[in-house]
Design an enzyme around this catalytic site. Structure first.
Site, mmCIF file in Angstrom:
data_model
loop_
_atom_site.group_PDB
_atom_site.id
_atom_site.type_symbol
_atom_site.label_atom_id
_atom_site.label_comp_id
_atom_site.label_asym_id
_atom_site.label_seq_id
_atom_site.Cartn_x
_atom_site.Cartn_y
_atom_site.Cartn_z
ATOM 1 N N SER A 107 -9.680 -0.145 7.194
ATOM 2 C CA SER A 107 -9.117 -0.014 5.839
ATOM 3 C C SER A 107 -8.444 -1.262 5.279
ATOM 4 O O SER A 107 -8.117 -1.309 4.099
ATOM 5 C CB SER A 107 -8.107 1.136 5.804
ATOM 6 O OG SER A 107 -8.776 2.372 5.879
ATOM 7 N N LYS A 157 0.848 -1.199 0.000
ATOM 8 C CA LYS A 157 0.000 0.000 0.000
ATOM 9 C C LYS A 157 0.884 1.250 0.000
ATOM 10 O O LYS A 157 1.871 1.321 0.728
ATOM 11 C CB LYS A 157 -0.892 -0.026 1.243
ATOM 12 C CG LYS A 157 -1.977 1.040 1.278
ATOM 13 C CD LYS A 157 -2.836 0.864 2.540
ATOM 14 C CE LYS A 157 -3.955 1.880 2.621
ATOM 15 N NZ LYS A 157 -4.742 1.740 3.871
ATOM 16 N N SER A 159 -9.753 2.329 3.114
ATOM 17 C CA SER A 159 -8.892 2.993 2.175
ATOM 18 C C SER A 159 -8.032 2.071 1.320
ATOM 19 O O SER A 159 -7.557 2.467 0.253
ATOM 20 C CB SER A 159 -7.976 3.955 2.934
ATOM 21 O OG SER A 159 -7.065 3.237 3.745
#
Lengths: 504, 98
Positions: free
Chosen positions: A181, A82, A157
């Site tokens: 997330s 990420k 997210s």
């Protein structure tokens, strides 16, 4: 073995093939890079693809293996990271225009551990700006799309990491979870994601959103794969003052445990019911029944203060974020914008830079946090929110006295359509209602697919355990996953439609 | 609860050092009104006797040995700076004209 076959393997199976010398890491890594080339134009899981670097790591692992060197079990298995986790030499943007083109001068501890174990890093995955969002639509670089339906959100997210794994672009990925997330994207993409106990994985090198809530963890297609990755990245780090000193529980062994007989599984009354889509509830209830069939004792638990968790979270997170994001001021890294008119002072450059560099959601939350911490409002808002945090911890303590793990649907709905909730921030925040309590209390949580809703989209099943008992997630998750595969004749993800191959 | 005027948003945005366009002020005023109304209910859940929790896991402060360790080379730290000079960050003037 063909590219298509390689990209469908689990990380555990790839590791076994690599160890047996049946495939090379270069083959495995190239197969995933090819898959990214073929489908990521449509999915947009990646913000940056590191072809050359990933292949160089793969070649080095193959060479070391050829000499008979004893390598880490996952050596040569590629991974996506990420883009809020810093990677030396690879761009890191946190999904924000304010960091466009920034190349960090150091590695996060978890990235150091990935490199030390020999996992080629395929690239950096898309996210809502600074991890603020539940749909990846708040990325400064355009949304990621759900591989199950390209018109729908992949969650957020960490929609990029979840979509990369769901679209077979990577067998493993790293996520971060501040209010859900990792788990909510896993739920809406039919994949597995784990938020470890707070402090279980080092936060050193994570671009901080809310420091008392943030936690990095594994994203994968199977429970065992998450355990294998958790073991690589977990454990004490002297560079993170909140890192837990205790050794990680044996999560891999727990994933293999295979038995929940006598285990008390608590269904959280406040995290089911009317606010949850009927197809989500049906899938959840069927999964609970499977655990009961496997010998678990199902108990009903109540956590009344969860009703206030969302409100407390959307005060604590913005407050911490407004402080953490103060460093994006145009002075030492990232964007610098000078005001169009008037004197060029540092203060005015800061305001111009932040006005131009932050997106809508980042601005909204920074201003909300600044407001909540400002004179006259602090006690009523931030002070009360911290007290709610105490109530939530007490609710968990009482619930874990009655149950060994707690379960709920991960998210109230399946994947919604892109754009559907963009105009209504509060509706977007409600996606996190079931995942937020774990972050407020620092306890570990997992989402794994429990099947499909009546709309044909995947549903996430959340398991929560007491702090430091991450192994229980894997034990229960492993049993449920096996029961579901037996019932379905394959993993839930195999029901996803094939993506059209288009070269990006 | 005070209602969110555009003036109030502008005041807080100035504290947060974020320049906003008039249209953004307008939109944020409406959005923040709704959000603050939803989150202010935290105060009804707690009493004066409820202790606050700032951190999920009880922690003690952590110190390391007071020994010199390698640090980031200055040139690496400066590599991404918008401007630098003589091995230092170059920033706009800090003090006002007067």
């Amino acid at each position: 073995m063909s590219d298509a076959t390689l990209t469908r393997q689990t990380a555990g199976d790839l590791a076994a093939l690599l160890q047996a010398g049946e495939v090379s890491s270069v083959d495995v890594t190239q197969a995933h890079l090819d898959r990214i080339r073929d489908v990521d134009g449509a999915v947009h899981a990646f913000l940056h693809v590191s072809d050359a670097e990933a292949l160089a790591t793969a070649r080095a692992v193959d060479a070391r293996r050829a000499t008979g060197e004893r390598l880490h079990g996952l050596a040569g298995v590629p991974i996506a990271v990420k883009d809020i986790v810093v990677t030396k030499g690879q761009p890191t943007t946190a999904g924000s225009r304010i960091l466009e083109g920034w190349v960090p001068p150091y590695d996060a501890t978890l990235v150091e551990r990935l490199r030390a174990a020999g996992l080629p890093i395929l690239g950096k995955t898309n996210l809502d700006e600074f991890a603020m969002g539940s749909s990846t639509e708040h990325s400064g670089y355009g949304p990621t799309r759900n591989p199950w339906d390209l018109d729908r959100i992949p969650g957020g997210s960490g929609g990029g990491s979840a979509a990369a794994v769901a679209a077979y672009e990577a067998p493993l990925a790293i996520g971060t979870d501040t209010g859900g997330s990792i788990r909510q994207p896993a739920a809406v993409t039919g994949t597995v994601g784990v938020k470890p106990t707070y402090g279980g994985v080092s936060r050193y090198g994570l671009i901080a959103l809310a420091s008392s809530l943030d936690q990095a963890g594994p994203v994968s297609r199977t429970v065992l794969d998450s355990a294998l990755l958790h073991e690589v990245i977990g454990g004490h780090d002297p560079r993170d003052s909140t890192s837990l000193p205790e050794p990680l529980p044996d999560v891999v062994r727990a994933a293999h445990h295979g038995d929940v007989a006598g285990l008390r599984v608590g269904v959280v009354r406040e995290l089911t019911g009317d606010g949850y889509q009927s197809g989500v509830r049906a899938s959840f209830e069927a999964a609970v029944a499977l655990l009961a069939e496997a010998g678990a004792e199902i108990v009903d638990v109540s956590c009344p203060s969860f009703d206030y968790a969302l409100a407390a979270y959307y005060l604590i997170l913005p407050a911490e974020a407004s402080s953490n994001l103060a460093k994006f001021d145009g002075m030492r890294f990232g964007l610098r914008v000078e005001p169009a008119e008037g004197p060029i002072t540092a203060e005015r450059v800061m305001a111009a830079t932040r006005g131009a560099g932050f997106g809508d959601e980042a601005k909204r939350r920074i201003i909300l946090g600044t407001y909540a911490l400002s004179a006259g409002y602090y006690d009523a808002y931030y002070g009360s929110a911290q007290k709610v945090r105490t109530l939530i911890q007490r609710d968990f303590a009482a619930a874990f006295a009655k149950a060994d793990v707690l379960v709920s649907p991960t998210a109230p709905t399946t994947a919604f359509r892109l754009g559907e909730k963009l105009a209504d921030p509060l509706a977007m925040y409600l996606n996190d209602v079931a995942t937020i309590p774990a972050n407020l209390a620092g306890i570990p949580g997992m989402s794994l697919p429990s099947g499909l809703s009546d709309d044909g989209l995947p549903v996430g099943f959340q398991i929560l355990a007491p702090a430091r008992a991450d192994d229980r997630l894997y034990r229960v998750g492993g049993v449920l996953e096996a029961a579901l595969i037996e019932r379905w004749g394959g993993p839930v993800l195999s029901a996803a439609p094939e993506l059209e191959v288009t070269t990006r | 609860m005070p209602t969110f005027s555009t003036d109030e948003v502008a005041r807080v945005a100035a504290l947060a050092r974020i320049d906003l366009e008039p249209a953004e002020l307008e939109r944020l005023a409406g959005e923040l009104e709704v959000i603050v109304h939803a989150v202010e209910r935290v105060s009804e859940a707690v009493g004066d006797d409820t202790p606050a929790t700032s951190h999920p896991i009880p922690l003690a402060n952590v110190f390391r040995e007071d020994v010199v360790e390698p640090s980031l080379p200055a040139q690496d730290a400066l590599a991404a700076a918008p401007a630098s000079e003589d091995g230092r960050f170059l920033v706009p003037q800090i003090l006002g004209e007067d």
